[in-house]
Design a protein around this motif. Structure first.
Motif, mmCIF file in Angstrom:
data_model
loop_
_atom_site.group_PDB
_atom_site.id
_atom_site.type_symbol
_atom_site.label_atom_id
_atom_site.label_comp_id
_atom_site.label_asym_id
_atom_site.label_seq_id
_atom_site.Cartn_x
_atom_site.Cartn_y
_atom_site.Cartn_z
ATOM 1 N N ASP A 1 -54.373 28.521 35.100
ATOM 2 C CA ASP A 1 -54.110 28.035 36.460
ATOM 3 C C ASP A 1 -52.630 28.209 36.819
ATOM 4 O OD1 ASP A 1 -53.396 26.101 34.627
ATOM 5 O OD2 ASP A 1 -54.377 24.432 35.642
ATOM 6 N N GLY A 2 -51.746 28.155 35.822
ATOM 7 C CA GLY A 2 -50.329 28.391 36.106
ATOM 8 C C GLY A 2 -50.095 29.788 36.680
ATOM 9 N N GLN B 1 -52.894 21.943 34.251
ATOM 10 C CA GLN B 1 -51.684 21.638 33.492
ATOM 11 C C GLN B 1 -50.782 22.868 33.469
ATOM 12 O OE1 GLN B 1 -51.159 18.513 31.945
ATOM 13 N NE2 GLN B 1 -49.074 19.231 31.637
ATOM 14 N N ASN C 1 -57.058 24.036 33.629
ATOM 15 C CA ASN C 1 -56.894 22.761 32.913
ATOM 16 C C ASN C 1 -55.979 21.814 33.693
ATOM 17 O OD1 ASN C 1 -54.375 23.886 32.501
ATOM 18 N ND2 ASN C 1 -54.710 24.312 30.332
HETATM 19 MG MG LIG Z 1 -52.762 25.430 32.785
#
Ligand SMILES: [Mg+2]
Ligand SMILES: Cc1ncc(C[n+]2csc(CCOP(=O)(O)OP(=O)(O)O)c2C)c(N)n1
Length: 284
Positions: A155-156, A187, A185
């Protein structure tokens, strides 16, 4: 291509057991080094089990077989998770587990293609994997290969402009042999992804970029397998993405609740406790 020749077609080991084995191997490797991106490995284990023991077509003893499906690890820091599944798949020998992260090991802490059989690219510079996957998928199509390209990203990486350039390009070239897997996640290094740079509404974004998009619970193996099947069977000339909502440290509850989990701190005496907790949840 005869898809029933996938390694999973002849295995009677359940995906639940595979995922558990992957988590256990990752914990053992991290224990050797006293560190490692263990939260990510535990969280993504179900997606990796379904990838290597349900979806992917490959030959364990010939990792460079031309007809293989490509699995790209865009997130080089997740290497410990990929080593675990490569060992489980018989591509890396289990005897090397204890060399993780050491000098001259074939399993450095960040994934490097030239070091490790089955590691297709050198990831780690975030946002590069999808662009490489687009090039590979285009090349395979031009060779009329039936192989799929899977790109596992985080997701980053949704905050990287290069990801969206690649996404646009994949749709332009109608890459129906490209399946992007996003480990959501929620995060990143500095906190929650939704608070750092929010990428929602995510499904609508991918669809607007011309992709077929699914979003499922990435720790629910039935849902994960269903999403892989749907992505592979889709009869549309466009790329596919599956967003997996996963839980960091899944399977070890006392770590799941730690506050900052990008690089989860595990005290020396806690590694054996983590393994014991995982063992309690071993599938029957
Ligand atoms: Mg992540
Ligand atoms: C281009 C780039 N910028 C920054 C970094 C440093 N970095 C390494 S991991 C990471 C977190 C990225 O988010 P994500 O991959 O979602 O993290 P995780 O889920 O593993 O916590 C960052 C910023 C990098 N590797 N590459």
């Amino acid at each position: 291509m005869d898809r029933d020749r996938r390694p999973s077609a002849t295995s009677n080991v359940s995906l639940e057991q595979r995922a558990w084995n992957i988590r256990r191997k990752a914990l053992l490797m991290a224990e050797v080094q006293g560190q490692g991106y263990i939260g990510q490995a535990l969280g993504v284990a179900d997606v990796l089990a379904a990838s290597y023991f349900h979806a992917l077509n490959y030959r364990p003893h010939d990792p460079e077989w031309e007809g293989r499906d490509r699995f790209l690890l865009s997130i080089g820091h997740y290497a410990i998770a990929l080593y675990a599944v490569l060992m489980e798949a018989g591509i890396l020998p289990e005897e090397e587990l204890e060399t993780y992260g050491m000098d001259d090991s074939r399993m450095p802490m960040s994934g490097m293609a030239s070091y490790t059989p089955g590691m297709e690219i050198t990831g780690g510079s975030l946002g590069q994997g999808l662009g490489i996957a687009v090039g590979m998928a285009l090349g395979l199509k031009r060779k009329r290969s039936p192989a799929f390209v899977y790109n596992l990203m985080s997701d980053g990486e949704l905050g990287e402009g290069s990801t969206w350039e690649a996404a646009m390009s994949a749709a332009h070239h109608r890459l129906d042999n490209l399946i992007c897997l996003v480990d959501f996640n929620n995060q990143q290094a500095d906190g929650r992804s939704t608070e750092m740079l929010c990428s929602e509404p995510l499904e609508a974004k991918w669809e607007a970029f011309g992709w077929h998009c699914q979003r499922v619970d990435g720790n629910d193996l039935d849902a994960v397998v269903g999403a892989f099947d749907a992505a592979r069977a889709l009869a549309e000339a466009r790329p596919r993405v599956i967003i997996f909502d996963t839980r960091m440290c899944k399977g070890v509850p006392f770590l799941e609740t730690r506050e900052i989990t990008h690089f989860v701190r595990v005290e020396p005496d806690e590694w054996s406790k983590a393994l014991a907790v995982l063992d309690e949840g071993r599938p029957q």
